[in-house]
Design a protein around this motif. Structure first.
Motif, PDB file in Angstrom:
ATOM      1  N   SER A  55      54.458 -73.711   5.720  1.00 52.63           N
ATOM      2  CA  SER A  55      54.546 -72.492   4.916  1.00 52.63           C
ATOM      3  C   SER A  55      55.846 -71.762   5.243  1.00 52.63           C
ATOM      4  O   SER A  55      56.340 -71.826   6.371  1.00 52.63           O
ATOM      5  N   SER A  56      56.365 -71.070   4.254  1.00 50.81           N
ATOM      6  CA  SER A  56      57.497 -70.183   4.518  1.00 50.81           C
ATOM      7  C   SER A  56      56.985 -68.954   5.268  1.00 50.81           C
ATOM      8  O   SER A  56      55.866 -68.484   5.023  1.00 50.81           O
ATOM      9  N   ILE A  57      57.779 -68.446   6.219  1.00 52.74           N
ATOM     10  CA  ILE A  57      57.410 -67.276   7.017  1.00 52.74           C
ATOM     11  C   ILE A  57      58.648 -66.406   7.219  1.00 52.74           C
ATOM     12  O   ILE A  57      59.773 -66.811   6.896  1.00 52.74           O
ATOM     13  N   SER A  58      58.440 -65.219   7.815  1.00 49.41           N
ATOM     14  CA  SER A  58      59.587 -64.368   8.168  1.00 49.41           C
ATOM     15  C   SER A  58      59.339 -63.565   9.440  1.00 49.41           C
ATOM     16  O   SER A  58      60.251 -62.916   9.940  1.00 49.41           O
ATOM     17  N   TRP A  59      58.126 -63.577   9.989  1.00 52.43           N
ATOM     18  CA  TRP A  59      57.757 -62.632  11.047  1.00 52.43           C
ATOM     19  C   TRP A  59      58.591 -62.783  12.313  1.00 52.43           C
ATOM     20  O   TRP A  59      58.893 -61.777  12.973  1.00 52.43           O
ATOM     21  N   LEU A  60      58.998 -63.996  12.666  1.00 57.59           N
ATOM     22  CA  LEU A  60      59.780 -64.166  13.890  1.00 57.59           C
ATOM     23  C   LEU A  60      61.179 -63.572  13.761  1.00 57.59           C
ATOM     24  O   LEU A  60      61.689 -62.935  14.688  1.00 57.59           O
ATOM     25  N   ALA A  61      61.810 -63.781  12.607  1.00 56.56           N
ATOM     26  CA  ALA A  61      63.140 -63.195  12.387  1.00 56.56           C
ATOM     27  C   ALA A  61      63.047 -61.705  12.086  1.00 56.56           C
ATOM     28  O   ALA A  61      63.995 -60.950  12.341  1.00 56.56           O
ATOM     29  N   ASP A  62      61.901 -61.252  11.558  1.00 53.84           N
ATOM     30  CA  ASP A  62      61.720 -59.831  11.259  1.00 53.84           C
ATOM     31  C   ASP A  62      61.545 -59.008  12.532  1.00 53.84           C
ATOM     32  O   ASP A  62      61.871 -57.819  12.556  1.00 53.84           O
ATOM     33  N   THR A  63      60.981 -59.623  13.582  1.00 51.86           N
ATOM     34  CA  THR A  63      60.745 -58.888  14.820  1.00 51.86           C
ATOM     35  C   THR A  63      62.053 -58.353  15.375  1.00 51.86           C
ATOM     36  O   THR A  63      62.991 -59.107  15.635  1.00 51.86           O
ATOM     37  N   GLY A  64      62.138 -57.054  15.536  1.00 46.78           N
ATOM     38  CA  GLY A  64      63.363 -56.441  16.046  1.00 46.78           C
ATOM     39  C   GLY A  64      64.344 -56.054  14.957  1.00 46.78           C
ATOM     40  O   GLY A  64      65.345 -55.391  15.228  1.00 46.78           O
ATOM     41  N   ALA A  65      64.090 -56.457  13.719  1.00 49.48           N
ATOM     42  CA  ALA A  65      64.997 -56.086  12.634  1.00 49.48           C
ATOM     43  C   ALA A  65      64.863 -54.600  12.334  1.00 49.48           C
ATOM     44  O   ALA A  65      63.819 -53.994  12.562  1.00 49.48           O
ATOM     45  N   ASP A  66      65.928 -54.025  11.809  1.00 45.88           N
ATOM     46  CA  ASP A  66      65.941 -52.609  11.426  1.00 45.88           C
ATOM     47  C   ASP A  66      65.618 -51.686  12.596  1.00 45.88           C
ATOM     48  O   ASP A  66      65.056 -50.604  12.429  1.00 45.88           O
ATOM     49  N   GLY A  67      65.920 -52.128  13.799  1.00 48.99           N
ATOM     50  CA  GLY A  67      65.746 -51.274  14.963  1.00 48.99           C
ATOM     51  C   GLY A  67      64.322 -51.137  15.428  1.00 48.99           C
ATOM     52  O   GLY A  67      64.025 -50.307  16.264  1.00 48.99           O
ATOM     53  N   ALA A  68      63.395 -51.949  14.886  1.00 46.82           N
ATOM     54  CA  ALA A  68      61.980 -51.841  15.265  1.00 46.82           C
ATOM     55  C   ALA A  68      61.590 -53.007  16.165  1.00 46.82           C
ATOM     56  O   ALA A  68      61.952 -54.144  15.920  1.00 46.82           O
ATOM     57  N   GLY A  69      60.875 -52.730  17.216  1.00 44.57           N
ATOM     58  CA  GLY A  69      60.319 -53.780  18.060  1.00 44.57           C
ATOM     59  C   GLY A  69      61.286 -54.408  19.032  1.00 44.57           C
ATOM     60  O   GLY A  69      60.997 -55.448  19.605  1.00 44.57           O
ATOM     61  N   GLY A  70      62.462 -53.828  19.241  1.00 41.30           N
ATOM     62  CA  GLY A  70      63.409 -54.406  20.191  1.00 41.30           C
ATOM     63  C   GLY A  70      64.265 -55.480  19.563  1.00 41.30           C
ATOM     64  O   GLY A  70      64.418 -55.551  18.346  1.00 41.30           O
ATOM     65  N   ASP A  71      64.849 -56.354  20.394  1.00 42.29           N
ATOM     66  CA  ASP A  71      65.692 -57.435  19.884  1.00 42.29           C
ATOM     67  C   ASP A  71      64.877 -58.423  19.062  1.00 42.29           C
ATOM     68  O   ASP A  71      63.680 -58.584  19.257  1.00 42.29           O
ATOM     69  N   ARG A  72      65.558 -59.116  18.167  1.00 45.69           N
ATOM     70  CA  ARG A  72      64.894 -60.137  17.372  1.00 45.69           C
ATOM     71  C   ARG A  72      64.315 -61.219  18.289  1.00 45.69           C
ATOM     72  O   ARG A  72      64.963 -61.663  19.229  1.00 45.69           O
ATOM     73  N   ALA A  73      63.097 -61.680  17.963  1.00 44.45           N
ATOM     74  CA  ALA A  73      62.506 -62.779  18.724  1.00 44.45           C
ATOM     75  C   ALA A  73      63.241 -64.081  18.419  1.00 44.45           C
ATOM     76  O   ALA A  73      63.522 -64.881  19.322  1.00 44.45           O
ATOM     77  N   TYR A  74      63.560 -64.293  17.166  1.00 48.82           N
ATOM     78  CA  TYR A  74      64.313 -65.473  16.723  1.00 48.82           C
ATOM     79  C   TYR A  74      65.476 -65.003  15.865  1.00 48.82           C
ATOM     80  O   TYR A  74      65.309 -64.136  14.996  1.00 48.82           O
ATOM     81  N   ASN A  75      66.649 -65.581  16.114  1.00 50.37           N
ATOM     82  CA  ASN A  75      67.793 -65.250  15.269  1.00 50.37           C
ATOM     83  C   ASN A  75      67.608 -65.796  13.863  1.00 50.37           C
ATOM     84  O   ASN A  75      68.104 -65.226  12.892  1.00 50.37           O
ATOM     85  N   SER A  76      66.901 -66.930  13.773  1.00 50.58           N
ATOM     86  CA  SER A  76      66.568 -67.492  12.461  1.00 50.58           C
ATOM     87  C   SER A  76      65.296 -68.315  12.590  1.00 50.58           C
ATOM     88  O   SER A  76      65.148 -69.102  13.519  1.00 50.58           O
ATOM     89  N   SER A  77      64.389 -68.104  11.671  1.00 47.03           N
ATOM     90  CA  SER A  77      63.150 -68.873  11.607  1.00 47.03           C
ATOM     91  C   SER A  77      62.460 -68.551  10.294  1.00 47.03           C
ATOM     92  O   SER A  77      62.065 -67.415  10.059  1.00 47.03           O
ATOM     93  N   SER A  78      62.333 -69.552   9.440  1.00 48.56           N
ATOM     94  CA  SER A  78      61.788 -69.302   8.104  1.00 48.56           C
ATOM     95  C   SER A  78      60.643 -70.244   7.742  1.00 48.56           C
ATOM     96  O   SER A  78      60.216 -70.266   6.593  1.00 48.56           O
ATOM     97  N   MET A  79      60.145 -71.026   8.728  1.00 49.64           N
ATOM     98  CA  MET A  79      59.093 -71.983   8.395  1.00 49.64           C
ATOM     99  C   MET A  79      58.096 -72.142   9.545  1.00 49.64           C
ATOM    100  O   MET A  79      58.468 -72.124  10.711  1.00 49.64           O
ATOM    101  N   GLU A  80      56.839 -72.270   9.185  1.00 50.91           N
ATOM    102  CA  GLU A  80      55.791 -72.706  10.115  1.00 50.91           C
ATOM    103  C   GLU A  80      55.397 -74.119   9.720  1.00 50.91           C
ATOM    104  O   GLU A  80      55.127 -74.396   8.538  1.00 50.91           O
ATOM    105  N   TRP A  81      55.337 -75.012  10.713  1.00 51.25           N
ATOM    106  CA  TRP A  81      54.982 -76.405  10.449  1.00 51.25           C
ATOM    107  C   TRP A  81      53.824 -76.781  11.368  1.00 51.25           C
ATOM    108  O   TRP A  81      53.949 -76.685  12.588  1.00 51.25           O
ATOM    109  N   ASP A  82      52.705 -77.166  10.788  1.00 46.96           N
ATOM    110  CA  ASP A  82      51.512 -77.520  11.555  1.00 46.96           C
ATOM    111  C   ASP A  82      51.251 -79.023  11.474  1.00 46.96           C
ATOM    112  O   ASP A  82      51.375 -79.633  10.399  1.00 46.96           O
TER     113      ASP A  82
END
Length: 266
Positions: free
Chosen positions: A80-107
């Motif tokens: 599935s496409s995702i955004s939560w890892l790259a969103d973490t820390g974006a816009d000054g919320a939640g500290g630094d980004r967890a991932y600089n880039s991550s757009s997919m979950e693969w199970d």
């Protein structure tokens, strides 16, 4: 009349062997294959996983392949496409980004399922690996989001219960060895209409990690299935997740949501 009877007898003499030959020549029915492979694709208005948004309250594209054997063994993969890892820390919320880039979950998963005698109760055991390709920000102090879960479940008619446990020191980027999730779900068919009502409650805990990460989620929904493999539906979800722990960028992923989806299996 005697001539007619004699002619009929002669013709019958030749016709009978021909009928026998036709029966003998009929091809035998091919045995049913023990192997089954299916494919699925889907679109959802918001990818909700255990009550929390993985796509930042945005649509997600999803799809997978499943293999099953008549013995009960199965394996599959789904993405599935995702955004939560790259969103973490974006816009000054939640500290630094967890991932600089991550757009997919693969199970990737595999397991075994069977009925217990003739009770109508089925069990399901297996292993599921969540993979999040991308570039992790080593300066953020976040854990690797890749997670392994061992699971076991029971189901009877339209009710199911499942327990998942992770042996690693963290799960989905959250600290805590021995994270677990309990899933109780009822999917009730409404006659022969193809409609099903869905009710679910789950509990996510992160083992020996901070209890602020633990939360409960719930879901109510309705889906409609057709014989051609198309399913459409919608559901309401909510959680009691901590806002600080589950805010990715500007989005609190654990808030209440209305989600709609369409899926095709073939």
């Amino acid at each position: 009349m005697r001539t007619s009877l004699l002619l009929a007898a002669i013709l019958g003499t030749f016709a009978a062997p021909a009928a026998v030959m036709a029966e003998e020549a009929a091809p035998a029915a091919e045995p049913t294959s023990p192997h089954t492979v299916t494919y699925n694709i889907g679109l959802t208005s918001n990818y909700i996983f255990r009550g929390t948004s993985q796509s930042g309250d945005r649509p997600a594209v999803q799809g997978g392949v499943d293999y099953s054997h008549s013995s009960g063994f199965y394996a599959g993969t789904w993405a599935s496409s995702i955004s939560w890892l790259a969103d973490t820390g974006a816009d000054g919320a939640g500290g630094d980004r967890a991932y600089n880039s991550s757009s997919m979950e693969w199970d990737v998963y595999g397991g075994y399922t069977a009925e217990i005698g003739e009770t109508g109760i089925s069990y399901d055991v297996g292993v599921l690996q969540y993979i999040y390709p991308g570039r992790r920000n080593s300066y953020s102090g976040s854990y690797n989001a890749d997670t392994t879960e061992i699971y076991g479940g029971l189901s009877y008619k339209w009710v199911s219960a499942k327990y998942s446990w992770s042996p690693s020191k963290s799960a989905f980027g959250f600290q805590g060895r021995g994270a677990s999730y309990i899933d109780l779900t009822a999917e009730i068919p409404l006659g022969d209409t193809g409609l099903s009502a869905i009710a679910h409650v789950g509990r996510q805990e992160f083992g020996n990690g901070p209890s602020v990460f633990d939360y409960t989620d719930w879901k109510l929904g309705l889906s409609k299935a057709w014989d051609n493999g198309v399913v459409v539906g919608g559901y309401y979800t909510d959680t009691d997740a901590d806002r600080g722990a589950f805010t990715y960028g500007p989005v609190f992923s654990g808030k209440e949501n209305w989600t709609f989806f369409v899926q095709k299996t073939f």
